[in-house]
Structures are given as C-alpha cells and as structure tokens.
Design an enzyme around this catalytic site. Structure first.
Site, PDB file in Angstrom:
ATOM      1  CB  CYS A  92     -13.890 -30.697  70.620  1.00  0.00           C
ATOM      2  SG  CYS A  92     -14.306 -29.307  71.663  1.00  0.00           S
ATOM      3  CG  HIS A 126     -15.624 -36.065  70.321  1.00  0.00           C
ATOM      4  ND1 HIS A 126     -16.300 -37.162  70.795  1.00  0.00           N
ATOM      5  CD2 HIS A 126     -15.378 -35.284  71.397  1.00  0.00           C
ATOM      6  CE1 HIS A 126     -16.478 -37.041  72.108  1.00  0.00           C
ATOM      7  NE2 HIS A 126     -15.917 -35.913  72.495  1.00  0.00           N
ATOM      8  NE  ARG A 164     -20.943 -35.819  76.555  1.00  0.00           N
ATOM      9  CZ  ARG A 164     -19.724 -35.816  77.091  1.00  0.00           C
ATOM     10  NH1 ARG A 164     -19.371 -34.866  77.946  1.00  0.00           N
ATOM     11  NH2 ARG A 164     -18.844 -36.741  76.784  1.00  0.00           N
ATOM     12  CB  CYS A 170     -16.342 -31.885  76.813  1.00  0.00           C
ATOM     13  SG  CYS A 170     -16.991 -33.335  75.980  1.00  0.00           S
TER      14      CYS A 170
END
Lengths: 288, 100
Positions: A202, A206, A245, A249
């Site tokens: 992640c 991000h 979501r 991902c």
C-alpha cells in the site's frame, strides 16, 4: 577436586550478573510500537510533501493534491454521483426492522456524528470492528440478514453515517489492551508489506509517490484516505465501502483479495484511520 | 569423420520435438500446483495469476491437452511457491519500510 579460586568465583559471578541483566533488558527502541509517535511522523511526512495542502483537505485524496483533477471534481460535485445512494440510505436508515427497532438504536448518539470513531477495537471479541461490521451486527442482533459489506445498501447506509460526521476529525482510539496494539501493528504490517505478483505494498503507491501519476490515475496520499469512504468510484460505476476499495487494491497488485470481513483488512483500516486522526471526515466521496 | 557424425547426431537431437507430457504427468503437475496454492491461500499470500494458471491447467486437462495442462500447472506451481516466499520474506522486512 578442583576448588575455584576467589578470582574465578568473581568472574563467574560477573557472568551471571551480566546474563541476568541481558535477560531483563528492555527491547530495543525500534522494536517498540508507539502509535502516537508513528502517527505524528506519518502526518509530518505528508505535510512536508504537500506544504500547500491544508490539513482539512487530505480527505479529498487526489483532488487535494492535483489542481486539474480538483477543477473537474468541483464541477462533478454540482451533482454528486452518490446522491442516489444517500437517498436510498436515508430511507433504509429510517425504516424499522421487523422487531420495531431501528439502526439508530444500535449506535451511540443514535448513529449521528459517530462515523469518525470507526473502526473500533471491541474488547469483548478482541477484534477490530469496522463501520460496516457494526451495521451488520446491528442487523443480525435485530433478526435481519447481514448485507454485502462492500457495496449496495451497505454503502448507502455508511454514506448516511458519514454524512452526519462531515467535518468531524477522525478520533480512532487504541485502548490500553495488548490485543488492540497487536491489531494496529498487524494493520501496519499489511500497509508496508509487499504483496501480489507485482510485489508492491500500500505504501509503495500511497506514501512517497502520492500525487504522482500511475498510468491514468493520480495516486492518493495515504493520509486521510479513509475519510471519504464510502465512495462512488467511476471505475466501478457504483458505490463502494472501504473494504471494497482495499479489496480492489489487492486485486490491482495481482494479490488474491481476502474475504470482505477478513481480520487483515479490518486491521489495515484501523491502522490507516488511526494515522488519519485529526483529519476531518468528508465522506461520502467520489473517485475516478 | 567421427566428429562430423557426432555433430550431425547432436543437431538431429536438438531438432527433435520435446517429449509430449502424458495424462499422468499433467495430473501430477496440477496436483502439486494445487497443493502449493493451498499453502499460499492459507498464508493469505496467493496471487491472482496463480489462480488463472490453475484454471488454464484444469481446462486443458479436461480437453485432453496434456502438454498445455502440464505447462500451465508448472507455471502455477512456480508462482504459488514464489508467493509464499514473498510472504515469508516480508514478515520481517516490512519494518524497514515504516516511516518514522
């Protein structure tokens, strides 16, 4: 029989004392998890990376950090695509269950302005409960079937609860319970672990690359990423919850998505939401 | 002369088609891949591409295409093993990525 000399005895005693000291020594500083220190460092990273973005704006994801996308978004928000979901959610929220009770009876403050306190660590189960988990628990406890936690009516109900919390900063609590800290740490581990055939975490998308383009997308900053949930995503053509979501991902990294109510996803949401403490809720939201 | 014969024999061997897989080999390869994928799923480390190769192998097996079935199963086995290795490696190395 060999009798140890006083010097040997002294050396032996020294070894014993050293061994005892080592055994009782505290763990190294980097082994200790201190969520509050980590949250401050996490937020400081984004404030330094985006000095012109106000703290309150981070919940708007790519629209907070990319000017051209922000213009498109403002035009889109003249007729927000989640309006239908809000209408559906309000109708469902107000409708009593077969037993006469309502959703509002399951939540603090009748469910108004409490979304910013989810996910929560529940001492009775020793697990993290998301907003969608709490909604489904409410339904089951009142004799109703649970909803799909990713989309549809669940997203509409979550939208209603988010709407009532708009402007209220995330206030996630990690109680003084080693199981809560362990859940936070598992979420942190998920966030920073490389997964899927593409071998990305992640954080790979991000954290440092936030605000940059990945093919046609502007990568959203991890800070505030949960504040807009649930979202209407053009790519989906429908509403989705935070779990949807996260699952998307996973799929994008070519990792097999976990079950919607998997503990790992709940812990990840716990970690991400805690990192966003102080960032106001802006949901329901929209994303490309 | 001998050298020429050996060279010709070598070239002839190289131009031979690979030995075709049998049904038993294809089934064994698929079973091995499925076992490895079960380990990956249990570790929550499975990759979508492994699942795709397993599906491809199963379809080829059902169609009697042993070569394609074995090739897809072998690929799935490699991916499943790699996904578990990745998860094991990340159990400690994720800490190096934490922003502090």
């Amino acid at each position: 029989m060999i009798t140890p000399s006083p010097r040997d005895r002294f050396a032996l005693a020294r070894y014993v004392v050293c061994a005892l000291l080592l055994a009782t020594a505290p763990a190294k500083a980097e082994d200790k998890i201190d969520p509050e220190t980590e949250r401050k460092a996490f937020q400081a990273f984004f404030f330094a990376k985006f000095p012109k973005v106000a703290k309150e704006e981070f919940g708007n994801g790519p629209y907070a950090v990319n000017e051209s996308m922000r213009k498109q978004w403002k035009e889109m928000m003249e007729f927000p695509p989640y309006e239908f979901a809000l209408d559906e959610g309000h109708a469902e929220w107000d409708k009593p269950f077969a037993n006469g009770r309502r959703y509002a009876d399951c939540f603090d403050n009748k469910g108004q302005g409490v979304r910013q306190t989810y996910p929560r660590f529940i001492a009775a189960t020793g697990q993290v409960e998301t907003l969608e988990g709490a909604i489904n628990r409410c339904r089951v406890e009142n004799g109703e079937k649970p909803l799909d936690p990713m989309t549809g009516l669940m997203a509409s109900l979550a939208a209603v609860m988010s709407e009532s919390s708009q402007g209220k900063p995330f206030a996630i609590v990690i109680p003084d319970d080693p199981r809560a800290l362990a859940a936070y740490e598992r979420g942190e581990e998920f966030f920073y672990s490389r997964k899927g055939q593409l071998g990305v975490s992640c954080a790979s998308c991000h954290m440092s690359p936030a605000g940059e383009r990945m093919r046609g997308d502007i990568l959203a900053p991890a800070l505030g990423i949960m504040a807009a949930m649930p979202i209407y995503r053009s790519d989906w053509g429908s509403m989705g919850t935070s779990i949807r979501r996260l699952s998307t991902c996973s799929f994008m990294t070519r990792a097999q998505p976990l079950k919607a109510d998997d503990e790992d996803y709940r812990d990840l949401e716990y970690f991400l939401s805690y990192m966003s403490n102080g960032i106001p809720i802006v949901g329901p939201g929209t994303r490309p | 002369m001998i050298r020429s014969i050996l060279l010709a024999a070598g070239l002839a061997l190289l131009s031979l088609p690979a030995v075709a897989a049998t049904q038993a080999e294809a089934e064994a390869a698929l079973a091995a891949a499925q076992t490895a994928e079960a380990d990956a799923l249990a570790a929550k480390a499975a990759w979508t591409t492994t699942e795709a190769d397993l599906t491809k192998a199963q379809k080829a097996l059902a169609a009697g295409q042993w070569d394609q079935a074995k090739a897809a199963a072998d690929e799935a086995l490699t991916l499943a093993k790699r996904s578990v290795e990745q998860a094991n490696e990340q159990k400690t190395s994720w800490r190096n990525a934490v922003f502090r």
